[in-house]
Design a protein around this motif. Sequence first.
Motif, PDB file in Angstrom:
ATOM      1  N   UNK A  21     110.322  53.590  34.221  1.00 14.15           N
ATOM      2  CA  UNK A  21     110.602  54.663  35.174  1.00 14.15           C
ATOM      3  C   UNK A  21     110.327  55.997  34.503  1.00 14.15           C
ATOM      4  N   UNK A  22     109.768  56.925  35.261  1.00 13.24           N
ATOM      5  CA  UNK A  22     109.469  58.259  34.731  1.00 13.24           C
ATOM      6  C   UNK A  22     109.911  59.302  35.740  1.00 13.24           C
ATOM      7  N   UNK A  23     110.578  60.319  35.252  1.00 10.86           N
ATOM      8  CA  UNK A  23     111.018  61.420  36.108  1.00 10.86           C
ATOM      9  C   UNK A  23     110.558  62.719  35.460  1.00 10.86           C
ATOM     10  N   UNK A  24     109.888  63.578  36.240  1.00 16.40           N
ATOM     11  CA  UNK A  24     109.362  64.806  35.656  1.00 16.40           C
ATOM     12  C   UNK A  24     109.209  65.890  36.706  1.00 16.40           C
ATOM     13  N   UNK A  25     109.147  67.124  36.217  1.00 15.48           N
ATOM     14  CA  UNK A  25     108.928  68.270  37.090  1.00 15.48           C
ATOM     15  C   UNK A  25     108.308  69.399  36.282  1.00 15.48           C
ATOM     16  N   UNK A  26     107.238  69.981  36.810  1.00 17.10           N
ATOM     17  CA  UNK A  26     106.574  71.117  36.167  1.00 17.10           C
ATOM     18  C   UNK A  26     106.763  72.344  37.041  1.00 17.10           C
ATOM     19  N   UNK A  27     107.316  73.406  36.454  1.00 15.30           N
ATOM     20  CA  UNK A  27     107.552  74.637  37.183  1.00 15.30           C
ATOM     21  C   UNK A  27     107.051  75.821  36.375  1.00 15.30           C
TER      22      UNK A  27
ATOM     23  N   UNK B 116     123.621  53.717  27.550  1.00 12.95           N
ATOM     24  CA  UNK B 116     123.017  54.293  26.351  1.00 12.95           C
ATOM     25  C   UNK B 116     123.084  53.351  25.152  1.00 12.95           C
ATOM     26  N   UNK B 117     124.041  52.434  25.164  1.00  9.83           N
ATOM     27  CA  UNK B 117     124.152  51.483  24.070  1.00  9.83           C
ATOM     28  C   UNK B 117     123.000  50.508  24.006  1.00  9.83           C
ATOM     29  N   UNK B 118     122.222  50.418  25.084  1.00  7.22           N
ATOM     30  CA  UNK B 118     121.068  49.519  25.110  1.00  7.22           C
ATOM     31  C   UNK B 118     119.784  50.191  24.616  1.00  7.22           C
ATOM     32  N   UNK B 119     119.811  51.507  24.409  1.00  8.94           N
ATOM     33  CA  UNK B 119     118.625  52.229  23.954  1.00  8.94           C
ATOM     34  C   UNK B 119     118.436  52.013  22.460  1.00  8.94           C
TER      35      UNK B 119
ATOM     36  N   UNK C 248     117.856  58.607  35.111  1.00  3.39           N
ATOM     37  CA  UNK C 248     117.010  57.456  34.800  1.00  3.39           C
ATOM     38  C   UNK C 248     117.846  56.271  34.329  1.00  3.39           C
ATOM     39  N   UNK C 249     118.785  56.513  33.449  1.00  2.00           N
ATOM     40  CA  UNK C 249     119.619  55.422  32.959  1.00  2.00           C
ATOM     41  C   UNK C 249     120.457  54.826  34.092  1.00  2.00           C
TER      42      UNK C 249
END
Length: 219
Positions: free
Chosen positions: A26-32, A56-59, A48-49
């Motif tokens: 999954x990817x989340x992004x924004x350009x401003x 976070x313990x799985x990262x 995203x998580x």
Amino acid sequence: MAYILNLETATKNCSVSLANEGKTIFCKEMAEEGYSHAERLHVFIEEILKENAINFGQIDAIAVSKGPGSYTGLRIGVSAAKGLCYAAGIPLIAVDTLAVLANQVQVADGLIVPMIDARRMEVYSAVFDASHKKISEVKAEILSQESYNETSEKVYFIGDCQEKCKTVLTKDNFIFLPEIVYPSANEMSKLSYEKFQNNEFEDVAYFEPFYLKDFMMVK
């Protein structure tokens, strides 16, 4: 299973991806126009998580785009990555920003030249072959009509400074790809996983972004 969280903040694009075994989940992004990284980065990470039911313990590692790029953007991304790594006790991975940008291009032959705007006619650039192998190191260069004239191969230019580049880079073998503007955490997934497999980790306490040039305050 190796989950890596990728952070890309070197340009106007604030981008976060979650990857498993080198593939983006999954990817989340924004350009401003106005940099909003400080407000959006941690929100994107949390979203995203949560949306992928990953705690976070799985990262297994955090990867960050190391530069060159925006001084402020790099500071925000690296500070966040270091803080998360320190808190979770997981490795920090640094990925070349221009390599991230170059990996958006898929061509059979020729050269790929990712560029990041450094004001006026100066850019941060590097040269990659069609297989994304870096064949010229990252540099700050001032573009002129003589730039890249030594090659007769197709040269694909990408990045956020294509319009100004077109005014001086006019040879027939020069190709601009206007759809590829900013580096994205989506392309970081493969690169960060390769470093993870090779144990290419950074020292969380001492790692600093690759600014290429000293920061100067513009009055």
